[in-house]
Design a protein around this motif. Structure first.
Motif, PDB file in Angstrom:
ATOM      1  N   TYR A 145      14.066  -7.220  -0.067  1.00 37.77           N
ATOM      2  CA  TYR A 145      13.807  -5.837   0.329  1.00 37.77           C
ATOM      3  C   TYR A 145      15.070  -5.000   0.497  1.00 37.77           C
ATOM      4  CZ  TYR A 145       9.287  -7.943   1.249  1.00 37.77           C
ATOM      5  OH  TYR A 145       8.111  -8.624   1.109  1.00 37.77           O
ATOM      6  N   PHE A 151       7.793  -3.522  -4.183  1.00 36.31           N
ATOM      7  CA  PHE A 151       6.697  -4.004  -3.338  1.00 36.31           C
ATOM      8  C   PHE A 151       5.568  -2.975  -3.259  1.00 36.31           C
ATOM      9  CE2 PHE A 151       4.885  -5.207   0.947  1.00 36.31           C
ATOM     10  CZ  PHE A 151       4.110  -6.226   0.421  1.00 36.31           C
ATOM     11  N   ILE A 190       3.661  -3.444  -6.300  1.00 37.14           N
ATOM     12  CA  ILE A 190       2.837  -4.659  -6.180  1.00 37.14           C
ATOM     13  C   ILE A 190       1.561  -4.329  -5.406  1.00 37.14           C
ATOM     14  CG2 ILE A 190       2.702  -6.914  -5.004  1.00 37.14           C
ATOM     15  CD1 ILE A 190       5.648  -7.348  -5.815  1.00 37.14           C
ATOM     16  N   TYR A 222      -3.170  -7.700  -6.965  1.00 37.70           N
ATOM     17  CA  TYR A 222      -2.672  -7.962  -5.607  1.00 37.70           C
ATOM     18  C   TYR A 222      -3.731  -7.424  -4.635  1.00 37.70           C
ATOM     19  CZ  TYR A 222       0.569  -8.758  -1.797  1.00 37.70           C
ATOM     20  OH  TYR A 222       1.158  -9.229  -0.639  1.00 37.70           O
ATOM     21  N   LEU A 267      -4.695  -8.127  -1.716  1.00 43.46           N
ATOM     22  CA  LEU A 267      -4.502  -8.142  -0.253  1.00 43.46           C
ATOM     23  C   LEU A 267      -4.582  -6.736   0.356  1.00 43.46           C
ATOM     24  CD1 LEU A 267      -2.649 -10.588  -1.499  1.00 43.46           C
ATOM     25  CD2 LEU A 267      -1.876 -10.804   0.854  1.00 43.46           C
ATOM     26  N   GLY A 298      -0.763  -6.953   6.486  1.00 42.30           N
ATOM     27  CA  GLY A 298      -0.252  -7.373   5.171  1.00 42.30           C
ATOM     28  C   GLY A 298      -0.103  -8.868   4.988  1.00 42.30           C
ATOM     29  N   SER A 299      -0.622  -9.672   5.928  1.00 42.23           N
ATOM     30  CA  SER A 299      -0.415 -11.129   5.886  1.00 42.23           C
ATOM     31  C   SER A 299       1.068 -11.461   5.825  1.00 42.23           C
ATOM     32  CB  SER A 299      -1.169 -11.765   4.697  1.00 42.23           C
ATOM     33  OG  SER A 299      -1.390 -13.135   4.938  1.00 42.23           O
ATOM     34  N   ASN A 300       1.855 -10.644   6.493  1.00 44.49           N
ATOM     35  CA  ASN A 300       3.302 -10.893   6.518  1.00 44.49           C
ATOM     36  C   ASN A 300       3.636 -12.239   7.132  1.00 44.49           C
ATOM     37  OD1 ASN A 300       3.807  -8.457   5.341  1.00 44.49           O
ATOM     38  ND2 ASN A 300       4.478  -7.424   7.205  1.00 44.49           N
ATOM     39  N   ASN A 302       4.608 -15.330   4.985  1.00 43.36           N
ATOM     40  CA  ASN A 302       5.927 -15.632   4.442  1.00 43.36           C
ATOM     41  C   ASN A 302       6.711 -16.596   5.335  1.00 43.36           C
ATOM     42  OD1 ASN A 302       5.926 -12.243   3.348  1.00 43.36           O
ATOM     43  ND2 ASN A 302       5.622 -14.004   2.039  1.00 43.36           N
ATOM     44  N   TYR A 347       0.245 -13.154  -7.746  1.00 46.32           N
ATOM     45  CA  TYR A 347       1.705 -13.343  -7.699  1.00 46.32           C
ATOM     46  C   TYR A 347       2.295 -13.569  -9.087  1.00 46.32           C
ATOM     47  CZ  TYR A 347       0.866 -13.595  -2.746  1.00 46.32           C
ATOM     48  OH  TYR A 347       0.494 -13.278  -1.465  1.00 46.32           O
ATOM     49  N   THR A 375       6.112  -8.493 -10.147  1.00 47.99           N
ATOM     50  CA  THR A 375       6.418  -9.552  -9.177  1.00 47.99           C
ATOM     51  C   THR A 375       7.679 -10.302  -9.600  1.00 47.99           C
ATOM     52  OG1 THR A 375       4.033  -9.761  -8.830  1.00 47.99           O
ATOM     53  CG2 THR A 375       5.413 -11.487  -7.894  1.00 47.99           C
ATOM     54  N   PHE A 416      10.561  -8.268  -8.600  1.00 50.91           N
ATOM     55  CA  PHE A 416      10.663  -8.326  -7.132  1.00 50.91           C
ATOM     56  C   PHE A 416      11.363  -9.621  -6.724  1.00 50.91           C
ATOM     57  CE2 PHE A 416       8.173  -9.048  -3.015  1.00 50.91           C
ATOM     58  CZ  PHE A 416       8.828  -8.062  -2.288  1.00 50.91           C
ATOM     59  N   GLU A 465      10.152 -17.929  -2.060  1.00 55.15           N
ATOM     60  CA  GLU A 465       9.155 -17.374  -1.125  1.00 55.15           C
ATOM     61  C   GLU A 465       7.948 -18.304  -0.976  1.00 55.15           C
ATOM     62  OE1 GLU A 465       6.815 -13.827  -2.379  1.00 55.15           O
ATOM     63  OE2 GLU A 465       7.451 -12.905  -0.503  1.00 55.15           O
ATOM     64  N   SER A 515       3.883 -17.796   0.315  1.00 48.45           N
ATOM     65  CA  SER A 515       2.852 -16.840   0.742  1.00 48.45           C
ATOM     66  C   SER A 515       1.657 -17.688   1.132  1.00 48.45           C
ATOM     67  CB  SER A 515       2.499 -15.881  -0.391  1.00 48.45           C
ATOM     68  OG  SER A 515       3.639 -15.130  -0.767  1.00 48.45           O
TER      69      SER A 515
HETATM   70  C1  AVI Z   1       5.075  -9.199   2.281  1.00 53.41           C
HETATM   71  N1  AVI Z   1       4.347 -10.376   1.842  1.00 53.41           N
HETATM   72  C2  AVI Z   1       3.200 -10.667   2.706  1.00 53.41           C
HETATM   73  C3  AVI Z   1       4.010 -10.391   0.398  1.00 53.41           C
HETATM   74  C4  AVI Z   1       3.201 -11.667   0.067  1.00 53.41           C
HETATM   75  O1  AVI Z   1       2.070 -11.524  -0.400  1.00 53.41           O
HETATM   76  O2  AVI Z   1       3.702 -12.757   0.319  1.00 53.41           O
HETATM   77  C5  AVI Z   1       5.260 -10.312  -0.458  1.00 53.41           C
HETATM   78  C6  AVI Z   1       4.980 -10.522  -1.922  1.00 53.41           C
HETATM   79  N2  AVI Z   1       5.587 -11.399  -2.682  1.00 53.41           N
HETATM   80  C7  AVI Z   1       5.134 -11.318  -3.910  1.00 53.41           C
HETATM   81  N3  AVI Z   1       4.224 -10.390  -3.962  1.00 53.41           N
HETATM   82  C8  AVI Z   1       4.115  -9.852  -2.713  1.00 53.41           C
END
Ligand code: AVI
Length: 320
Positions: free
Chosen positions: A33, A41, A44, A50, A52, A161-163, A166, A206, A213, A216, A282, A284
């Motif tokens: 970020y 993002f 995304i 995506y 979510l 955002g289901s942060n 991560n 993803y 993505t 990102f 990462e 998720s």
């Molecule tokens: C911020 N976070 C919850 C996103 C996720 O879904 O893990 C970040 C993300 N990474 C790839 N796409 C989105």
């Protein structure tokens, strides 16, 4: 805008050094970020794959009144503290309800991205000029200590955002426990958890074909190049996503498509890659009620209520 806590450049340097010197190599997704990463993002979140963002928006829009009324304190009002506020698009649904229904409250958005906090503050000043906003830049764990200072009246902590996904489970428990430690009995925690579902649906979220993505994920390498004098050739790395339906963990990698030597001037570091060597960037995590119950129990929180979307892809839980 108030910018009391800034992410430390030294932490960035130390963590990049350690991650690229480890085996297997890893880099934290919190370094995706910056201005460009925030923009990616946003893109995304606007992608249909995506899911979510749309699911959480549906939940907040469907249950605005029920959720809002849980938050309300008619006597002293409340502080609404949002960790990882981002662009605040989803939160605005609640903010509007609260503003239009005589809630006495201060909205305190906190985000790791200085850029995101600034954009959000400016946007709210324009769209909801009467709203009382006190924004801050900071990392979750740094900011937690400061939440204890908000004990003069009810506080509602929001993490959308289901942060939390991560963070690996032990770190998530640490995070939830620390949140709980800042909470008094009347305080609430409102948090989004992306749910386990068809593995392909998760994988597609993803793995978009347009490569957003991918860009990102690679932004961490771009940042190392720009900020630390690295010479990564982004073309030589492949974005790779896996999802394990047993654990509910989606994992992102950058895979070196050929052997290479990278130098990072400001770290005085040379990094060797073998062909097909990975950098894990990462996780998720995806959840179900069992996992969330377990996380809550381990952290001393009680689930008061949960809300889901029509497809049951996503849930927001209200904890005490
Ligand atoms: C911020 N976070 C919850 C996103 C996720 O879904 O893990 C970040 C993300 N990474 C790839 N796409 C989105």
């Amino acid at each position: 805008m108030d910018t009391k806590i800034k992410p430390q450049l030294n932490t960035f340097k130390t963590e990049i050094f350690e991650g690229l010197s480890s085996f297997p190599k890893h880099l934290s997704s919190k370094y995706f970020y910056d201005k460009k990463g925030d923009r990616l993002f946003q893109e995304i979140m606007a992608m249909p794959d995506y899911y979510l963002t749309g699911c959480e928006f549906e939940i907040l829009s469907t249950y605005t009144e029920t959720i809002g009324e849980y938050f309300r304190d008619r006597e002293n009002g409340l502080d609404l503290i949002e960790l990882g506020a981002g662009d605040g698009k989803k939160t605005k649904v609640l903010l509007k309800y609260m503003a239009e229904n005589n809630f006495n409250f201060v909205y305190k958005p906190i985000d790791i991205s200085e850029n995101a906090v600034e954009l959000l503050s400016n946007n709210l000043a324009h769209e909801m000029p009467t709203l009382n906003v006190d924004a801050e830049v900071g990392e979750y764990f740094e900011v937690l200590e400061r939440l204890k200072g908000f004990n003069k009246r009810k506080k509602v902590i929001m993490v959308l955002g289901s942060n939390i996904g991560n963070l690996k489970h032990p770190r998530a428990i640490e995070f939830l426990s620390k949140l709980k430690d800042t909470m008094l009995p009347e305080d609430l925690l409102f948090m989004g958890f992306d749910q386990k579902k068809n593995p392909l649906t998760v994988l597609n979220a993803y793995n978009d074909e347009a490569g957003i993505t991918e860009a990102f994920n690679k932004n961490v390498l771009a940042r190392i190049n720009r900020e630390l004098g690295g010479d990564f050739d982004l073309e030589k790395f492949k974005h790779w996503e896996v999802y394990d339906p047993e654990t509910g963990t989606a994992k992102s990698f950058l895979v070196a498509t050929e052997a290479m030597k990278i130098t990072i001037e400001k770290l005085r570091l040379t990094v060797n890659f073998e062909q097909w060597e990975t950098i894990h960037t990462e996780i998720s995590q995806k959840y179900d009620d069992k996992i969330v119950n377990w996380l809550a129990e381990e952290s001393g929180l009680i689930i008061e209520k949960s809300f889901t979307d029509s497809q049951e892809y996503y849930k927001n839980y209200l904890f005490r």
